[in-house]
Every structure is written in C-alpha cells, then in structure tokens.
Write a protein that holds these residues in place. Sequence first.
Motif, PDB file in Angstrom:
ATOM      1  N   GLU B  53      -9.222 -11.368   2.676  1.00 44.15           N
ATOM      2  CA  GLU B  53      -9.873 -10.070   2.423  1.00 44.15           C
ATOM      3  C   GLU B  53      -8.938  -8.924   2.834  1.00 44.15           C
ATOM      4  O   GLU B  53      -8.812  -7.930   2.117  1.00 44.15           O
ATOM      5  N   THR B  56      -6.243  -8.513   0.300  1.00 42.16           N
ATOM      6  CA  THR B  56      -6.773  -7.907  -0.930  1.00 42.16           C
ATOM      7  C   THR B  56      -6.915  -6.392  -0.757  1.00 42.16           C
ATOM      8  O   THR B  56      -6.509  -5.611  -1.626  1.00 42.16           O
ATOM      9  N   GLN B  57      -7.467  -5.987   0.384  1.00 45.50           N
ATOM     10  CA  GLN B  57      -7.628  -4.541   0.641  1.00 45.50           C
ATOM     11  C   GLN B  57      -6.278  -3.854   0.684  1.00 45.50           C
ATOM     12  O   GLN B  57      -6.112  -2.752   0.169  1.00 45.50           O
ATOM     13  N   GLU B  58      -5.334  -4.508   1.330  1.00 48.43           N
ATOM     14  CA  GLU B  58      -4.001  -3.909   1.462  1.00 48.43           C
ATOM     15  C   GLU B  58      -3.330  -3.766   0.089  1.00 48.43           C
ATOM     16  O   GLU B  58      -2.740  -2.739  -0.226  1.00 48.43           O
ATOM     17  N   PHE B  60      -4.683  -3.590  -3.023  1.00 50.05           N
ATOM     18  CA  PHE B  60      -5.264  -2.562  -3.888  1.00 50.05           C
ATOM     19  C   PHE B  60      -5.140  -1.174  -3.253  1.00 50.05           C
ATOM     20  O   PHE B  60      -5.024  -0.169  -3.966  1.00 50.05           O
ATOM     21  N   GLY B  61      -5.159  -1.127  -1.917  1.00 50.21           N
ATOM     22  CA  GLY B  61      -4.952   0.149  -1.230  1.00 50.21           C
ATOM     23  C   GLY B  61      -3.571   0.709  -1.532  1.00 50.21           C
ATOM     24  O   GLY B  61      -3.395   1.901  -1.764  1.00 50.21           O
ATOM     25  N   ARG B  62      -2.620  -0.195  -1.571  1.00 48.44           N
ATOM     26  CA  ARG B  62      -1.249   0.237  -1.854  1.00 48.44           C
ATOM     27  C   ARG B  62      -1.092   0.649  -3.325  1.00 48.44           C
ATOM     28  O   ARG B  62      -0.413   1.625  -3.634  1.00 48.44           O
TER      29      ARG B  62
END
Lengths: 302, 189
Positions: B53, B56-58, B60-62
């Motif tokens: 998780e 995944t956040q990292e 799409f955050g990037r």
Amino acid sequence: MTAEHAPPRGLRSATLAAAAARRAPAPPGTGPTRPYAAVVAMLDALLTELAGAHWRTPVVNGWTVHELVAHLAATDSLLAAAIGAPPVPPAPAPGDDLDSRTRTVLERARRLPPERTRREWRGQAETLCRSVPEGGGDDRVRVAGWPMRVRDHFLARAFETWVHADDIASATRSRLPPPPVAPLTAIADFGVRSLPPALDLCGTDLGDSAIGLILHGPGGGHWVVRARRATRIGGPRPDGRRGAGATAPRPGEVAAEISLSTLEFCFLAGGRRDPAAVEVEISGEAALARALLVAAPTFAGP
Amino acid sequence: MRVGACEEGRGDAELAGLLVAGDSGALEEAYDRYAPVVYGLARRVTRDAQAAEDVTQEVFGRLWERPLAFDPARGSLRVWLSTLAHRRAVDWVRAEQRRRRMNALPDLATPEPGVDVDVIAADVAGRVRRAVTALPPDLRAAIVLAYYGGHTYRQVARVLGLPEGTAKSRIRLGLRRIATALEGEGIGR
C-alpha cells in the motif's frame, strides 16, 4: 495476477488524498477560468521539474525564468484589479499600465527569493479563478488598455501563460506537452477571434471577402474570418454550447483558405513563429492569406 | 502514436497532458487503470500488504507531483509506473533485510518466486536465487543455511564445522556478492 493481490478498497481514496497533499490540482473555478487554470498548473509543474536550478536562466526579453514568472504575475494583477480581486502585491495599486506595473513587480521580485515569486504568482492565480461566479465572465472590463469580456481576458492570460511556459521549457531544454484539448480549443478559438481586429490594426481591409481558416489536430476547427468577426463553422465550440448563429459563407465569399495545425497557429499568434516560415497550406488569394498570417501575431507580447 | 498507446481508451500522452495540467480526474483514471499492476507488483516483491500500500501511494503520489518526469515518447505509463513500483518495493525489501539483520538474522523474507506476466516481470526472487546459485560453494552453503534455512550464524558455524567468525564473514561476503550481482541486473538504485 491473483485476486489476493488486488488493491484493497480503501487504498484509492488514501492514495488520492496523499497525492493531493503533495501537489495542488489546477486552481478550481468556473468555466471561463478553466483554460487559464490548466495552463497555470502546467507552468507550475514545469517549475517543479526545474527544481530551482534555472531561476536565473535567460528566457525572453532579457528576463530570466524568475523575472518572467514575476512578469506573468504583474499582468495577472491588472486583471485582478479590474475584476475586484486582491492584486499581488496590493500596493501600489496596479493601475492599468502594463509596463509600469511589470517594472514595479519585477523590482520587488528581484529582492525576494524566486520561490516566493512563484508562490505569489500561483496564489494570485488561485484567487483570480475563484473570482468569477458560475455563469459570470460576460462583463466587459479594461485590462492594459484593452476592453474585453472577463472570460476573454482569462483566455488572453491563458494564452500568454502558456506561451511563456513554452518559452521556459525551450530555454531550459525541458519537455512541456501541449495543453490538453479543452484549454487548447479555447486558446485557439480566442486566437482566431483576435484575427479581425489584428487585420484591422495591420491595415488589411477584407471588405466583403472572407478567409477560411482550418486548424487541424487537437483543439482545432473551421472558421470564417470576416472583416468584423471570425465565426466558427465547424468543430466543437470551446464553451460546449450549440453553434447557434454560425453563418456559412456565401458562395464566392471565401477568397482564400488557410490550413495549419492548431498548435502551430497558436505559436504563430503568440509571436513564436515567423509568418513567412510557418508550415501552412494556402489556397485561393495567396496575398490575402499571407496578410492574415502576418497579422496573426499582432497582439503577442514579449 | 506508439503501439499500445490507444488500447485502453485515452492514450498515455493525453493522460499525461491532463496530469501536467493539474486535472485530478486524470490521476483517478491512472489509478483505476494501473493500481492493480502497481499494487500487485509491490505485493509480490515485498510480500507485505502494508508495504505494498505504501509503495502504491508513493508511486501515484510521485506521478501526480512530478507528471513531467513521465515522458510518453519514451515508453508506456504502465511500464513507467511498474518500474517505479519495482524500485520502491526493492528499496523496502532491502530496508527490511537490514532491519532484520540487525535483529540477529532471523529468517529472511525472500521475495516470492515470480509467476510474472507483467511487462517488466519483476521476478526478484528468481534473480536472487540465480545470484545465490552463482556463489562459490562455501559462501553459498553459509547463505542458504542462514537465509533459507533460518539458522543463526552460530548454528551455521556448527553445521559447517567452522569457527563462528568464519561463518559470519562468509555470510557477509555472500550477501555483498548477491547485492553486487543484483545491482548489475539493474535492481539497484
């Protein structure tokens, strides 16, 4: 991929929220401000990518990246003042003279860190986008001497912001994709609608004839440019309204027809292409068509 | 337009343009399209739901924070996101390995053997196995006992009939060789 490896349900909203905390989306606003908002987000993304390494790189008109952002903020502040939004900086009052306002803002910016200029520019853009109510934008106001509807002033800002963003990308050898189709459609349409007054200022009188203009590729369409106004006769209108009142040309009215890519037209109207060298197809009266290409950059800034 | 750019409706270039223009709907579209790939890859590499998780956040955050870092002319968004996910997941595995090593070498979470159909086929486990196989026999034995057998270096020393210091240094040397081999394969930073 096995089902046990599917992303859990709550991950989507958590990911989107975490992303939003890292970069603000385009300034929220109403229809008339959206093309400007999109282009502001584009320039801001480019400045993020440059990561401060290019603030002092010269771009155009002797201005560095930092000074160019300050110049954009100065021009934006004239629109802010004209529509009753707080200009940045608030004092001295922006007035309506672009050159003196640019001087004031540039002098101030040179004493401040570039990141602050960027934050102020972006903050003022956010304020501007919040200042047009839903269904608004039809009032006529004067900005830098030009009386236009507020929605067209926002398109003029979008146009100039995009042209300078592209200038910055070129000067720093960075990549900047063209605007998405919706803002590009609106920017191109604004550029075409500026052609009749541009021809007038250049002393070209169309009389009773017209010039057909076809912009191909994303954001394009088909217009008939007459002495008093340019009318879209094909392609999607930027405001999504139905094309009421579009007048098809009378037989024989169109003396010349010009066809070029939407992006090339925008670069031409933005003063970034040589009218004699721009890639274009012409049929009919070549001299008339050439006169239009020469007139296209009339309203381009530095 | 490149092959593959249009298979899933809106092309990568158009999606990238919208991301640059700060359109959050485009990020949602990118997430809906590629989160299964990104999360699945991170999950397989890390074998840890929370880490997957975070990765995944990292990723799409990037993508959202620096949309211009993705150049559609140089490859598909799917590959770009997968590569980023892979790199971040391997970072996590390494940090985890370091952390566990500090805690006196308990059994190591080696990545699950890959049955990868993905574009970049992140079969880290396979690469690690190949790197282990390529070790000289004395180092290989120490590594296999320590990491796949879950033995402490003292137990490794006993099983192999070595002084404890020798067992320790063989494990350390073996790890270093594996790291070098993986780096050579581009699994490094």
